[in-house]
Design a protein around this motif. Structure first.
Motif, PDB file in Angstrom:
ATOM      1  N   ILE A   7       0.847  -1.192   0.000  1.00 15.26           N
ATOM      2  CA  ILE A   7       0.000   0.000   0.000  1.00 15.26           C
ATOM      3  C   ILE A   7       0.883   1.242   0.000  1.00 15.26           C
ATOM      4  O   ILE A   7       1.872   1.313   0.728  1.00 15.26           O
ATOM      5  CB  ILE A   7      -0.908   0.010   1.244  1.00 15.26           C
ATOM      6  N   THR A   8       0.521   2.198  -0.843  1.00 16.11           N
ATOM      7  CA  THR A   8       1.155   3.513  -0.829  1.00 16.11           C
ATOM      8  C   THR A   8       0.104   4.542  -1.215  1.00 16.11           C
ATOM      9  O   THR A   8      -0.963   4.188  -1.741  1.00 16.11           O
ATOM     10  CB  THR A   8       2.392   3.574  -1.760  1.00 16.11           C
ATOM     11  N   ASN A   9       0.377   5.796  -0.938  1.00 10.17           N
ATOM     12  CA  ASN A   9      -0.512   6.900  -1.314  1.00 10.17           C
ATOM     13  C   ASN A   9       0.271   7.912  -2.127  1.00 10.17           C
ATOM     14  O   ASN A   9       1.407   8.240  -1.785  1.00 10.17           O
ATOM     15  CB  ASN A   9      -1.075   7.603  -0.066  1.00 10.17           C
ATOM     16  N   LEU A  10      -0.343   8.412  -3.185  1.00  8.55           N
ATOM     17  CA  LEU A  10       0.259   9.433  -4.040  1.00  8.55           C
ATOM     18  C   LEU A  10      -0.525  10.734  -3.902  1.00  8.55           C
ATOM     19  O   LEU A  10      -1.686  10.712  -3.523  1.00  8.55           O
ATOM     20  CB  LEU A  10       0.241   8.976  -5.503  1.00  8.55           C
ATOM     21  N   THR A  41      -4.608  12.587   7.545  1.00  8.66           N
ATOM     22  CA  THR A  41      -4.151  13.501   8.583  1.00  8.66           C
ATOM     23  C   THR A  41      -2.976  12.848   9.281  1.00  8.66           C
ATOM     24  O   THR A  41      -3.041  11.681   9.662  1.00  8.66           O
ATOM     25  CB  THR A  41      -5.276  13.792   9.591  1.00  8.66           C
ATOM     26  N   TYR A  42      -1.885  13.589   9.413  1.00  8.69           N
ATOM     27  CA  TYR A  42      -0.655  13.013   9.955  1.00  8.69           C
ATOM     28  C   TYR A  42       0.217  14.130  10.524  1.00  8.69           C
ATOM     29  O   TYR A  42       0.018  15.308  10.232  1.00  8.69           O
ATOM     30  CB  TYR A  42       0.106  12.254   8.862  1.00  8.69           C
ATOM     31  N   ARG A  43       1.196  13.738  11.320  1.00  7.68           N
ATOM     32  CA  ARG A  43       2.169  14.697  11.836  1.00  7.68           C
ATOM     33  C   ARG A  43       3.417  14.598  10.965  1.00  7.68           C
ATOM     34  O   ARG A  43       3.947  13.527  10.730  1.00  7.68           O
ATOM     35  CB  ARG A  43       2.523  14.375  13.287  1.00  7.68           C
ATOM     36  N   TRP A  44       3.892  15.739  10.460  1.00  9.21           N
ATOM     37  CA  TRP A  44       5.101  15.771   9.641  1.00  9.21           C
ATOM     38  C   TRP A  44       5.941  16.956  10.085  1.00  9.21           C
ATOM     39  O   TRP A  44       5.473  18.101  10.072  1.00  9.21           O
ATOM     40  CB  TRP A  44       4.742  15.869   8.159  1.00  9.21           C
ATOM     41  N   ILE A  48       0.844  19.169  12.343  1.00 10.14           N
ATOM     42  CA  ILE A  48      -0.249  18.298  11.908  1.00 10.14           C
ATOM     43  C   ILE A  48      -0.680  18.763  10.527  1.00 10.14           C
ATOM     44  O   ILE A  48      -0.987  19.947  10.317  1.00 10.14           O
ATOM     45  CB  ILE A  48      -1.414  18.317  12.904  1.00 10.14           C
ATOM     46  N   GLU A  49      -0.667  17.838   9.581  1.00  8.62           N
ATOM     47  CA  GLU A  49      -0.986  18.121   8.177  1.00  8.62           C
ATOM     48  C   GLU A  49      -2.239  17.347   7.766  1.00  8.62           C
ATOM     49  O   GLU A  49      -2.532  16.281   8.314  1.00  8.62           O
ATOM     50  CB  GLU A  49       0.168  17.673   7.273  1.00  8.62           C
ATOM     51  N   THR A  50      -2.930  17.856   6.782  1.00  6.28           N
ATOM     52  CA  THR A  50      -4.039  17.154   6.140  1.00  6.28           C
ATOM     53  C   THR A  50      -3.827  17.271   4.637  1.00  6.28           C
ATOM     54  O   THR A  50      -3.500  18.354   4.140  1.00  6.28           O
ATOM     55  CB  THR A  50      -5.396  17.757   6.533  1.00  6.28           C
ATOM     56  N   ALA A  51      -3.979  16.151   3.939  1.00  4.97           N
ATOM     57  CA  ALA A  51      -3.759  16.158   2.488  1.00  4.97           C
ATOM     58  C   ALA A  51      -4.730  15.194   1.811  1.00  4.97           C
ATOM     59  O   ALA A  51      -5.105  14.173   2.387  1.00  4.97           O
ATOM     60  CB  ALA A  51      -2.327  15.750   2.171  1.00  4.97           C
TER      61      ALA A  51
END
Length: 106
Positions: A7-10, A41-44, A48-51
């Motif tokens: 699994i990956t996300n682009l 939603t993730y921490r980078w 905290i980011e949303t994409a």
């Protein structure tokens, strides 16, 4: 030999389609599903980011994992792409055999 689901996300559909075609072209994957867009939603880097992202489900043989990983890293625009590999414990034998056959070197 075992089958894997990777699994990956682009970041968008165009990038997902390019990666999917390259993986199948190189026989690193028998099939790649491009799923509808999702919100992540993730921490980078402390924030905290949303994409919006486009997920890929990549079906391959376990001995092709490192080649798939290398291709994802080559074509993926993220510094640290999500790459998760899950073993396929069971499946329709004809389908599993097809995945294994399609991922053999030409």
């Amino acid at each position: 030999m075992q089958t894997l689901l990777i699994i990956t996300n682009l970041p968008d559909r165009a990038a997902a389609e390019q990666l999917a075609r390259m993986l199948v072209h190189r026989r690193q994957a028998a099939c790649v599903n491009i799923l509808p867009s999702i919100s992540s939603t993730y921490r980078w880097q402390g924030e905290i980011e949303t994409a919006e992202e486009t997920p890929l489900w990549i079906k391959t043989a376990d001995d092709r994992y490192f080649e798939v990983e290398a291709t994802i890293r080559e074509f993926h625009p993220y510094q640290t792409p999500e790459i998760i590999s899950l073993p396929v414990g069971r499946g329709l034998p004809d389908y599993i055999n097809w995945v294994l056959a399609e991922t053999r070197h030409a």
